[in-house]
Design a protein around this motif. Structure first.
Motif, PDB file in Angstrom:
ATOM      1  N   ALA A  46      14.370   7.489  -9.893  1.00 51.62           N
ATOM      2  CA  ALA A  46      15.378   7.777 -10.931  1.00 51.62           C
ATOM      3  C   ALA A  46      16.748   8.055 -10.319  1.00 51.62           C
ATOM      4  CB  ALA A  46      14.923   8.961 -11.775  1.00 51.62           C
ATOM      5  N   PHE A  47      16.759   8.530  -9.075  1.00 49.06           N
ATOM      6  CA  PHE A  47      18.049   8.856  -8.457  1.00 49.06           C
ATOM      7  C   PHE A  47      18.355   7.927  -7.277  1.00 49.06           C
ATOM      8  CE2 PHE A  47      16.922  12.691 -10.847  1.00 49.06           C
ATOM      9  CZ  PHE A  47      18.003  12.671 -11.719  1.00 49.06           C
ATOM     10  N   GLY A  48      17.885   6.686  -7.379  1.00 46.68           N
ATOM     11  CA  GLY A  48      18.323   5.631  -6.462  1.00 46.68           C
ATOM     12  C   GLY A  48      17.660   5.629  -5.097  1.00 46.68           C
ATOM     13  N   ILE A  49      16.523   6.313  -4.959  1.00 45.00           N
ATOM     14  CA  ILE A  49      15.805   6.308  -3.673  1.00 45.00           C
ATOM     15  C   ILE A  49      14.533   5.473  -3.856  1.00 45.00           C
ATOM     16  CG2 ILE A  49      14.625   7.758  -1.951  1.00 45.00           C
ATOM     17  CD1 ILE A  49      16.378  10.139  -3.029  1.00 45.00           C
ATOM     18  N   ASP A  50      14.331   4.455  -3.026  1.00 45.37           N
ATOM     19  CA  ASP A  50      13.119   3.635  -3.100  1.00 45.37           C
ATOM     20  C   ASP A  50      12.010   4.434  -2.400  1.00 45.37           C
ATOM     21  OD1 ASP A  50      11.375   1.564  -3.375  1.00 45.37           O
ATOM     22  OD2 ASP A  50      12.132   0.448  -1.654  1.00 45.37           O
ATOM     23  N   PRO A  51      11.036   4.973  -3.164  1.00 40.28           N
ATOM     24  CA  PRO A  51      10.162   6.002  -2.574  1.00 40.28           C
ATOM     25  C   PRO A  51       9.156   5.518  -1.544  1.00 40.28           C
ATOM     26  CG  PRO A  51       9.489   5.512  -4.836  1.00 40.28           C
ATOM     27  CD  PRO A  51      10.724   4.704  -4.583  1.00 40.28           C
ATOM     28  N   LYS A  52       9.123   6.241  -0.442  1.00 40.23           N
ATOM     29  CA  LYS A  52       8.048   6.118   0.548  1.00 40.23           C
ATOM     30  C   LYS A  52       7.560   7.552   0.742  1.00 40.23           C
ATOM     31  CE  LYS A  52       9.377   1.972   3.103  1.00 40.23           C
ATOM     32  NZ  LYS A  52       8.169   1.183   2.751  1.00 40.23           N
ATOM     33  N   VAL A  53       6.345   7.823   0.290  1.00 35.23           N
ATOM     34  CA  VAL A  53       5.888   9.208   0.138  1.00 35.23           C
ATOM     35  C   VAL A  53       5.008   9.637   1.307  1.00 35.23           C
ATOM     36  CG1 VAL A  53       4.689  10.826  -1.398  1.00 35.23           C
ATOM     37  CG2 VAL A  53       5.877   8.836  -2.370  1.00 35.23           C
ATOM     38  N   ALA A  54       5.339  10.770   1.907  1.00 38.70           N
ATOM     39  CA  ALA A  54       4.499  11.364   2.959  1.00 38.70           C
ATOM     40  C   ALA A  54       3.828  12.618   2.413  1.00 38.70           C
ATOM     41  CB  ALA A  54       5.353  11.722   4.171  1.00 38.70           C
TER      42      ALA A  54
END
Ligand SMILES: CC(C)(COP(=O)(O)OP(=O)(O)OC[C@H]1O[C@@H](n2cnc3c(N)ncnc32)[C@H](O)[C@@H]1OP(=O)(O)O)[C@@H](O)C(=O)NCCC(=O)NCCS
Ligand SMILES: CC(=O)OP(=O)(O)O
Length: 315
Positions: free
Chosen positions: A182-190
């Motif tokens: 939603a805030f422009g970060i392409d998620p890569k989750v750790a």
């Protein structure tokens, strides 16, 4: 470089979003309200007895003289379905966070930002009871957008669930990825731990590796890995040694902490020693945006979280 709040401001122009700031007597809230009012992109509504703000043309509501208080009482009692009597509702509405939350719930405002002068528990309880979580979401969680230069990360849960289970961590992971997008970060989750891919084995590490399985069941397309130590999640050369082949290790930008102790301490270290701006905690998974502040916040934090809250109300 454009600050991401400036990008958010662009999306809010001509949308006339209204944000309630219940802690009108706090000088940081007053400073932020004046700045927001002067910019004229979103409308701050301040709660309290603060004539110095109304003199500047800012909408100020004093709960003691509010003409529509009985409407709020009625909405409160209906929402609580037998858990709150009209007398209890009138009493609770004397607290600015209940009053402000009811303004949001009844559609008189689009979102709320509080917590500069209240603990997280006192800030979020009205929202948990009245706004509640979206269908399918079991628990809200608190995420920070951590920003420095062109670096932007999401840290969660830093605010709500003290001892999350594997199921809680999986929900936090999915919701934090949504916040990132939603805030422009392409998620890569750790999914963070003190162990990387079985380098230690304990109840704590197994809780996190189970959370990975559950998250993959919930959202098979999500880019996620765990359990990972923070260095392995962030630094490519360390990831290559500790988690070779991982598509997230070394590149993570959404960090899910294994406990509230780790998350809350972790974000404050990044903020106070690392020089990151910490915007939040943004409460994830609620039906309407109600966001908390740290009591250590600055007026600038209030200002930025207000824009972020307004943007959430359009999502
Ligand atoms: C969030 C917190 C305040 C909730 O605790 P609480 O007020 O004792 O909550 P209760 O168990 O009494 O529940 C109150 C209501 O909120 C709901 N609720 C509690 N936790 C919830 C959560 N994580 N998400 C959604 N709803 C929640 C309950 O279902 C209950 O709803 P109901 O009254 O309609 O039945 C508590 O977990 C807490 O103190 N967390 C730590 C906060 C903190 O200090 N963080 C560090 C600084 S940011
Ligand atoms: C988010 C947070 O830690 O809030 P506070 O500093 O007010 O406890």
């Amino acid at each position: 470089m454009t600050h991401f709040i400036d990008q958010i401001k662009e999306t809010l122009k001509s949308k006339q979003q209204t944000i309630v700031l219940p802690e009108g007597t706090d000088s940081r809230i007053q400073e932020a309200a004046i700045r927001l009012h002067e910019e004229g992109i979103i409308k701050p509504v301040v709660i309290g007895n603060v004539p110095e703000l109304s003199e500047r043309g800012i909408e100020v509501i004093n709960p003691e003289t509010y003409a529509y208080i009985e409407e709020l009482v009625e909405a409160f009692v209906l929402r609580r379905k037998g858990k709150t009597t009209p007398e209890q509702a009138r009493e609770l509405l004397k607290q600015v966070n209940y009053f402000g939350t009811l303004l949001v719930y009844t559609g008189k405002a689009n979102g709320l930002v509080s917590g500069a002068a209240h603990t997280t528990a006192d800030t979020v309880r009205p929202a948990l009871q009245i706004i509640k979580t979206k269908p399918g979401i079991q628990k809200t969680s608190g995420a920070f957008i951590m920003a420095k230069g062109d670096m932007r990360y999401v840290f969660a849960d830093c605010a709500i669930t003290i001892a999350p289970t594997s199921e809680d961590l999986a929900e936090i992971a999915v919701e934090s990825a949504k916040t990132a997008s939603a805030f422009g970060i392409d998620p890569k989750v750790a999914l963070l731990s003190f162990s990387t891919k079985g380098s230690a084995v304990s109840e704590e590490t197994e809780k996190v590796s189970r959370a990975l399985e559950l998250t993959k069941e919930k959202d098979p397309a999500l880019s996620i890995d765990g359990e990972l130590q923070f260095d392995a999640s962030l630094v490519p050369s360390i990831a290559a040694k500790k988690a070779p082949g991982s598509e997230v290790a070394g590149q993570a930008n959404v960090f899910v902490f294994p406990t509230l102790e780790a998350g809350n301490i972790g974000y404050k270290i990044a903020e106070r020693l690392g020089g990151f701006e910490a915007i939040g905690p943004i409460l994830q998974g609620l039906n309407q945006p109600v966001n908390d502040l740290s009591r250590g916040c600055s007026a600038d934090d209030v200002y930025k979280l207000s824009y972020l809250t307004a943007a959430q109300s359009l999502q």
